[in-house]
Design a protein around this motif. Structure first.
Motif, mmCIF file in Angstrom:
data_model
loop_
_atom_site.group_PDB
_atom_site.id
_atom_site.type_symbol
_atom_site.label_atom_id
_atom_site.label_comp_id
_atom_site.label_asym_id
_atom_site.label_seq_id
_atom_site.Cartn_x
_atom_site.Cartn_y
_atom_site.Cartn_z
ATOM 1 N N VAL A 77 18.094 -85.871 -7.731
ATOM 2 C CA VAL A 77 18.973 -84.735 -7.421
ATOM 3 C C VAL A 77 18.351 -83.903 -6.306
ATOM 4 O O VAL A 77 19.030 -83.515 -5.345
ATOM 5 C CB VAL A 77 19.245 -83.878 -8.679
ATOM 6 N N ALA A 78 17.057 -83.626 -6.404
ATOM 7 C CA ALA A 78 16.384 -82.844 -5.361
ATOM 8 C C ALA A 78 16.409 -83.571 -4.014
ATOM 9 O O ALA A 78 16.708 -82.972 -2.978
ATOM 10 C CB ALA A 78 14.946 -82.543 -5.784
ATOM 11 N N ILE A 79 16.131 -84.862 -4.030
ATOM 12 C CA ILE A 79 16.130 -85.637 -2.787
ATOM 13 C C ILE A 79 17.532 -85.694 -2.191
ATOM 14 O O ILE A 79 17.702 -85.583 -0.972
ATOM 15 C CB ILE A 79 15.571 -87.055 -3.032
ATOM 16 N N SER A 80 18.531 -85.848 -3.048
ATOM 17 C CA SER A 80 19.907 -85.937 -2.548
ATOM 18 C C SER A 80 20.312 -84.687 -1.781
ATOM 19 O O SER A 80 21.122 -84.751 -0.858
ATOM 20 C CB SER A 80 20.891 -86.180 -3.689
ATOM 21 N N MET A 81 19.723 -83.559 -2.142
ATOM 22 C CA MET A 81 20.058 -82.317 -1.441
ATOM 23 C C MET A 81 19.395 -82.234 -0.070
ATOM 24 O O MET A 81 19.811 -81.436 0.767
ATOM 25 C CB MET A 81 19.699 -81.121 -2.317
ATOM 26 N N THR A 82 18.381 -83.062 0.164
ATOM 27 C CA THR A 82 17.733 -83.045 1.483
ATOM 28 C C THR A 82 18.314 -84.081 2.440
ATOM 29 O O THR A 82 18.087 -83.996 3.643
ATOM 30 C CB THR A 82 16.213 -83.296 1.351
ATOM 31 N N VAL A 83 19.055 -85.044 1.918
ATOM 32 C CA VAL A 83 19.593 -86.122 2.757
ATOM 33 C C VAL A 83 20.432 -85.589 3.916
ATOM 34 O O VAL A 83 20.247 -86.019 5.066
ATOM 35 C CB VAL A 83 20.370 -87.152 1.908
ATOM 36 N N PRO A 84 21.363 -84.635 3.689
ATOM 37 C CA PRO A 84 22.160 -84.160 4.827
ATOM 38 C C PRO A 84 21.328 -83.497 5.936
ATOM 39 O O PRO A 84 21.733 -83.496 7.094
ATOM 40 C CB PRO A 84 23.117 -83.146 4.202
ATOM 41 N N TYR A 85 20.179 -82.970 5.585
ATOM 42 C CA TYR A 85 19.305 -82.381 6.608
ATOM 43 C C TYR A 85 18.778 -83.466 7.546
ATOM 44 O O TYR A 85 18.716 -83.273 8.754
ATOM 45 C CB TYR A 85 18.159 -81.636 5.937
ATOM 46 N N PHE A 86 18.395 -84.594 6.959
ATOM 47 C CA PHE A 86 17.814 -85.678 7.747
ATOM 48 C C PHE A 86 18.873 -86.606 8.347
ATOM 49 O O PHE A 86 18.618 -87.258 9.360
ATOM 50 C CB PHE A 86 16.820 -86.480 6.902
ATOM 51 N N LEU A 87 20.022 -86.700 7.713
ATOM 52 C CA LEU A 87 21.142 -87.502 8.225
ATOM 53 C C LEU A 87 22.380 -86.603 8.312
ATOM 54 O O LEU A 87 23.260 -86.647 7.456
ATOM 55 C CB LEU A 87 21.432 -88.688 7.307
ATOM 56 N N PRO A 88 22.460 -85.762 9.332
ATOM 57 C CA PRO A 88 23.557 -84.785 9.415
ATOM 58 C C PRO A 88 24.853 -85.398 9.943
ATOM 59 O O PRO A 88 25.384 -84.982 10.983
ATOM 60 C CB PRO A 88 22.991 -83.723 10.357
ATOM 61 N N ASN A 89 25.355 -86.395 9.231
ATOM 62 C CA ASN A 89 26.619 -87.023 9.604
ATOM 63 C C ASN A 89 27.354 -87.408 8.332
ATOM 64 O O ASN A 89 26.858 -87.217 7.220
ATOM 65 C CB ASN A 89 26.376 -88.239 10.517
ATOM 66 N N LEU A 90 28.546 -87.973 8.499
ATOM 67 C CA LEU A 90 29.357 -88.309 7.333
ATOM 68 C C LEU A 90 28.687 -89.343 6.437
ATOM 69 O O LEU A 90 28.735 -89.243 5.206
ATOM 70 C CB LEU A 90 30.738 -88.802 7.782
#
Length: 147
Positions: A77-90
């Motif tokens: 859950v914590a990692i999933s919240m950081t994914v959009p920061y590193f992959l800022p696309n759809l």
């Protein structure tokens, strides 16, 4: 600190992350100028993997114990919240949503097992699950506000 208090605090934190991420994923998708129907699919995809994995996650928690699935679920859950920061696309948003739902199903089932194991009597078990329901509701209320 009593173990039940720790369990309830952890449950609140997890639910805050879950509920705030739904809002944040939607807002981020709007910022990317994604259509409303795709945003609907994005938010719905959070529930897609739990649909197929919930029975397996329950069996895993029964066989392997609750610690591993709970820690892995909370970390996911914590990692999933950081994914959009590193992959800022759809694609990053869909990856985040899938990881969020998958992680949460493992966390939630392990947490429910733990809540039950903390009871010494049927009355205490009922009280623990009642308190757990309140904790989840508190987290579900706070999450969107924080987001």
């Amino acid at each position: 600190m009593k173990p039940i208090v720790a369990a309830l605090a952890i449950a609140i934190c997890n639910m805050v992350a879950m509920r705030s991420s739904r809002v944040l994923l939607s807002l981020f998708a709007l910022e990317l100028h994604v259509s409303v129907s795709v945003i609907g699919m994005l938010v719905a995809s959070i529930s897609l993997f739990p649909l197929f994995l919930s029975i397996y996650a329950g069996k895993l928690a029964d066989r392997a114990g609750i610690r591993g699935p709970m820690v892995a679920g909370a970390a996911g859950v914590a990692i999933s919240m950081t994914v959009p920061y590193f992959l800022p696309n759809l694609a990053g948003l869909f990856l985040s949503a899938g990881l969020l739902g998958t992680s949460n199903v493992f966390f939630a089932l392990a947490m429910q097992s733990w809540i039950g194991l903390l009871a010494n009597s049927p009355a205490e078990r009922t009280r623990n699950f009642g308190n757990y329901a309140v904790a989840v509701s508190v987290g579900a209320f706070i999450g969107p506000i924080v987001a």
